[in-house]
Design an enzyme around this catalytic site. Structure first.
Site, PDB file in Angstrom:
ATOM      1  CG  ASP A  62       6.422   4.178  -9.360  1.00 50.89           C
ATOM      2  OD1 ASP A  62       6.367   3.604  -8.272  1.00 50.89           O
ATOM      3  OD2 ASP A  62       7.475   4.636  -9.849  1.00 50.89           O
ATOM      4  CG  HIS A 118       7.040  -2.746  -3.581  1.00 51.34           C
ATOM      5  ND1 HIS A 118       5.852  -2.041  -3.486  1.00 51.34           N
ATOM      6  CD2 HIS A 118       7.806  -2.059  -4.448  1.00 51.34           C
ATOM      7  CE1 HIS A 118       5.915  -0.992  -4.264  1.00 51.34           C
ATOM      8  NE2 HIS A 118       7.081  -0.969  -4.865  1.00 51.34           N
ATOM      9  CG  ASP A 119       8.831   0.955  -2.309  1.00 55.09           C
ATOM     10  OD1 ASP A 119       9.570   0.208  -2.960  1.00 55.09           O
ATOM     11  OD2 ASP A 119       8.048   1.779  -2.825  1.00 55.09           O
ATOM     12  CD  GLU A 135       4.945   5.430  -4.637  1.00 55.10           C
ATOM     13  OE1 GLU A 135       5.588   4.776  -3.810  1.00 55.10           O
ATOM     14  OE2 GLU A 135       5.414   5.746  -5.740  1.00 55.10           O
ATOM     15  CG  ASP A 138       2.952  -0.341  -9.893  1.00 62.43           C
ATOM     16  OD1 ASP A 138       3.147   0.860 -10.150  1.00 62.43           O
ATOM     17  OD2 ASP A 138       3.212  -0.871  -8.797  1.00 62.43           O
TER      18      ASP A 138
HETATM   19  O1  ISL Z   1      11.714   3.047  -0.915  1.00 60.45           O
HETATM   20  C1  ISL Z   1      11.901   4.194  -1.187  1.00 60.45           C
HETATM   21  C2  ISL Z   1      13.238   4.738  -1.356  1.00 60.45           C
HETATM   22  O2  ISL Z   1      13.834   4.827  -0.094  1.00 60.45           O
HETATM   23  C3  ISL Z   1      10.790   5.069  -1.420  1.00 60.45           C
HETATM   24  O3  ISL Z   1      11.027   6.371  -1.087  1.00 60.45           O
HETATM   25  C4  ISL Z   1      10.415   4.911  -2.882  1.00 60.45           C
HETATM   26  O4  ISL Z   1      11.463   5.307  -3.674  1.00 60.45           O
HETATM   27  C5  ISL Z   1       9.232   5.734  -3.210  1.00 60.45           C
HETATM   28  O5  ISL Z   1       8.215   5.236  -2.428  1.00 60.45           O
HETATM   29  C6  ISL Z   1       8.859   5.599  -4.663  1.00 60.45           C
HETATM   30  O6  ISL Z   1       8.578   4.265  -4.889  1.00 60.45           O
HETATM   31  C7  ISL Z   1       8.188   3.814  -6.135  1.00 60.45           C
HETATM   32  O7  ISL Z   1       9.018   4.249  -7.167  1.00 60.45           O
HETATM   33  C8  ISL Z   1      10.340   3.752  -7.166  1.00 60.45           C
HETATM   34  C9  ISL Z   1      10.430   2.260  -6.951  1.00 60.45           C
HETATM   35  O8  ISL Z   1      11.764   1.880  -6.671  1.00 60.45           O
HETATM   36  C10 ISL Z   1       9.545   1.803  -5.809  1.00 60.45           C
HETATM   37  O9  ISL Z   1       9.588   0.403  -5.691  1.00 60.45           O
HETATM   38  C11 ISL Z   1       8.166   2.303  -6.136  1.00 60.45           C
HETATM   39  O10 ISL Z   1       7.204   1.850  -5.214  1.00 60.45           O
HETATM   40  C12 ISL Z   1      10.907   4.114  -8.515  1.00 60.45           C
HETATM   41  O11 ISL Z   1      10.046   3.667  -9.523  1.00 60.45           O
END
Ligand code: ISL
Ligand code: CA
Length: 548
Positions: A195, A323-324, A250, A98
């Site tokens: 990401d 994980h989100d 992403e 990642d």
């Molecule tokens: O879970 C979210 C916030 O409410 C999503 O919108 C998330 O922020 C978005 O999917 C981006 O996610 C990625 O980048 C973030 C990180 O916290 C997440 O875990 C990652 O998947 C910042 O790096």
């Protein structure tokens, strides 16, 4: 369509912190992943995607990187990494890491230097402004502009204030990131999940956003910036095409109409995109923690629109949780009496669409959302900050707790339930985040001992999919589009013709009311016996008779 290994792969996402602890400190680690490689091989997945494992102070569990070319202390050493990679390759699987190129940690030496003085050589690695140029808000509460008293200027952070945004306008920053990619590719890594990729090019006019419509802000302001595709093409030419690897972005803020800008094979940018449209389906006016009811017809239309938008020119990921987001069986299924049936139904959807399926750790045993009793028990920076914000405003936090229990990211971050032993066999110590107490009945050991388990349903369907290119490359057509209970579609090409019929409800239905299966034969169902009814959460796959 061009056949490639990455189009035919099924991806398994590991959130290392919660996967398996090998040394009793309560935190999952690379040693734990090594212990479970045979389990993953047995399941039959092709690619392991690890959420960030780079050095990090863990403000956002590794999505705040302080050294992109070293391993997080809690996860192990570079030797552990090399052993893990060798173990993965020996078993015929691949590894993708990642990459977090949009922001670093504020503890990264680039930022430490950058904040020192206005003429520091690293100053323009980040965005500094005398005054906040806009009302941009951070994903994790408050303004996206943070004052730093050292030089009396503000820096940009779209996520936590410990995640300053990198300035990709600066060619040195881009080169740094390409060097990082080369470093890991030379070690033999097979690709990157990238990401918040659509955010790396910023609108330098920093237009104000509508604070009451964050989703619009994401699509129109934060994502899809003016130089994005120039950067992606540059990355592709400078790095990606030099190795036999795959990149998946992403795709936050990307919509069907601009998807091909990222993944059209002729454009030479990314291999696949991980879009969010269904994952935000129940966000209300106030966003994620203001959930509303969602309709199956909308859900189906999203998958259908994406299929048609991408067509034969690109490739996307298919996922239902990560994980989100909350656990898929709690969100789209019924995690009560129909947990097993609905988990299998969702597995059927995941594994019969065109695209690269992503199985999130624990879904293969039907793990569910957790209900912590207090907001203090939640670890996620998003919740911690929101909780502080509500308290500061003097608001009653009861509705927030309810929303977090339903929507919070920690739902998917509780440790993996390996057995019914203490702490689910995840750790001999104290887990960094409490386990879901249902580990006593829902766990991998129980699943492996039961031929009818969700685990074996995944395993069997994974194996079938692998040998059935129609399910990977075949065309797709939505059937019974208006139904709010049944998701049905056809997948076909010159080699095969399938119908998938999924009952997304507790009700017992007549499948013939939805789809004509006359020329087809039932191939499999998540129920063992046969019935004229389409039972609660029943998932059926049919195959056309003359082709069998
Ligand atoms: O879970 C979210 C916030 O409410 C999503 O919108 C998330 O922020 C978005 O999917 C981006 O996610 C990625 O980048 C973030 C990180 O916290 C997440 O875990 C990652 O998947 C910042 O790096
Ligand atoms: Ca550990």
């Amino acid at each position: 369509m061009k056949r490639t290994w990455w189009k035919e792969s099924v991806i398994y996402q590991i959130y290392p912190r919660s996967f398996k602890d090998s040394n009793g400190d309560g935190i999952g680690d690379l040693g734990g992943i090594i212990e479970k490689l045979d389990y993953l091989k047995n399941l039959g997945v092709d690619i392991l995607w690890l959420s960030p494992i780079f050095k990090s102070p863990n403000d956002d569990n590794g999505y705040d990187v302080s050294d992109y070319c070293d391993i997080m202390d809690e996860f192990g050493t570079m030797t552990d990494f090399d052993n893990m990679l060798a173990g993965i390759h020996q078993r015929g699987m691949k590894l993708i890491l990642d990459l977090v190129p949009n922001h670093s940690s504020d503890e990264h030496h680039w930022f430490q230097e950058s904040r020192k003085s206005k003429d520091n050589p690293y100053r323009d690695y980040y965005f500094w402004e005398k005054e906040p140029p806009s009302n941009w808000t951070s994903f994790f509460s408050g303004s996206a502009w943070e004052y730093d008293e050292l030089t009396e200027e503000y820096y940009l952070h779209l996520f936590s204030k410990k995640q300053p945004d990198l300035n990709w306008e600066n060619p040195k920053v881009r080169q740094e990131m390409y060097d990082v990619m080369h470093f890991w590719f030379k070690k033999g890594v097979d690709g990157f999940r990238i990401d918040v990729l659509p955010f790396i090019s910023k609108r330098l006019d920093f237009p104000n956003i509508d604070p009451n419509n964050f989703d619009k802000a994401i699509v129109e302001v934060y994502a899809n910036g003016p130089r994005l595709h120039e950067y992606l093409h540059e990355m592709n030419q400078a790095v990606s095409t030099k190795y036999d690897i795959m990149t998946m972005g992403e795709g936050i803020g990307v919509k069907p109409h601009n998807a091909l800008d990222y993944i059209d094979e002729d454009r030479e940018e990314l291999n696949m995109l991980y879009h969010f449209d269904h994952a935000t389906i129940n966000y209300g006016q106030g966003g994620k923690y203001d959930p509303v009811d969602w309709k199956l017809s909308t859900f189906k239309q999203i998958f259908t629109d994406w299929h048609h938008a991408v067509g034969e020119k690109g490739w996307i990921n298919i996922f239902l949780d990560n994980h989100d987001f909350p656990r898929m069986v709690s969100r789209y299924g019924n995690d009560g009496i129909y947990r097993t049936e609905s988990a299998k139904l969702l597995a059927t959807l995941l594994l019969t669409m065109r695209g690269a399926p992503c199985i999130y750790q624990g879904s293969e045993i039907g793990m569910t959302n957790v209900t912590f009793e207090t907001l203090e028990e939640y670890d996620d920076v998003e919740v911690v900050n929101l909780h502080a914000e509500w308290k500061a405003a003097g608001k009653d936090t009861t509705p927030l707790l309810k929303a977090v229990q339903q929507q919070g990211r920690d739902n998917a971050r509780t440790p993996i339930q390996w057995s019914d032993a203490e702490n689910g066999g995840f750790t001999d110590g104290t887990p960094w985040l409490k386990l879901n107490p249902n580990y006593t009945s829902i766990n991998a050991k129980t699943a492996l001992a039961d031929e009818q388990s969700i685990f074996y349903f995944y395993k069997n369907l994974l194996a079938y999919r692998k040998n059935t290119p129609t399910l990977i490359y075949g065309d797709y057509q939505l059937l019974a589009a208006e139904s709010e209970k049944v998701y049905a579609y056809r997948r076909w090409d010159e080699e095969g013709d399938f119908l998938v019929i999924l009952n997304f409800s507790d009700d017992q239905l007549f499948s013939s009311n939805f789809v004509n299966t006359d020329d087809y034969q039932l191939l499999q169902s998540n129920y063992t016996n046969r019935s004229v009814f389409l039972r609660s959460w029943e998932a059926r796959i049919y195959r056309k008779i003359e082709l069998i």
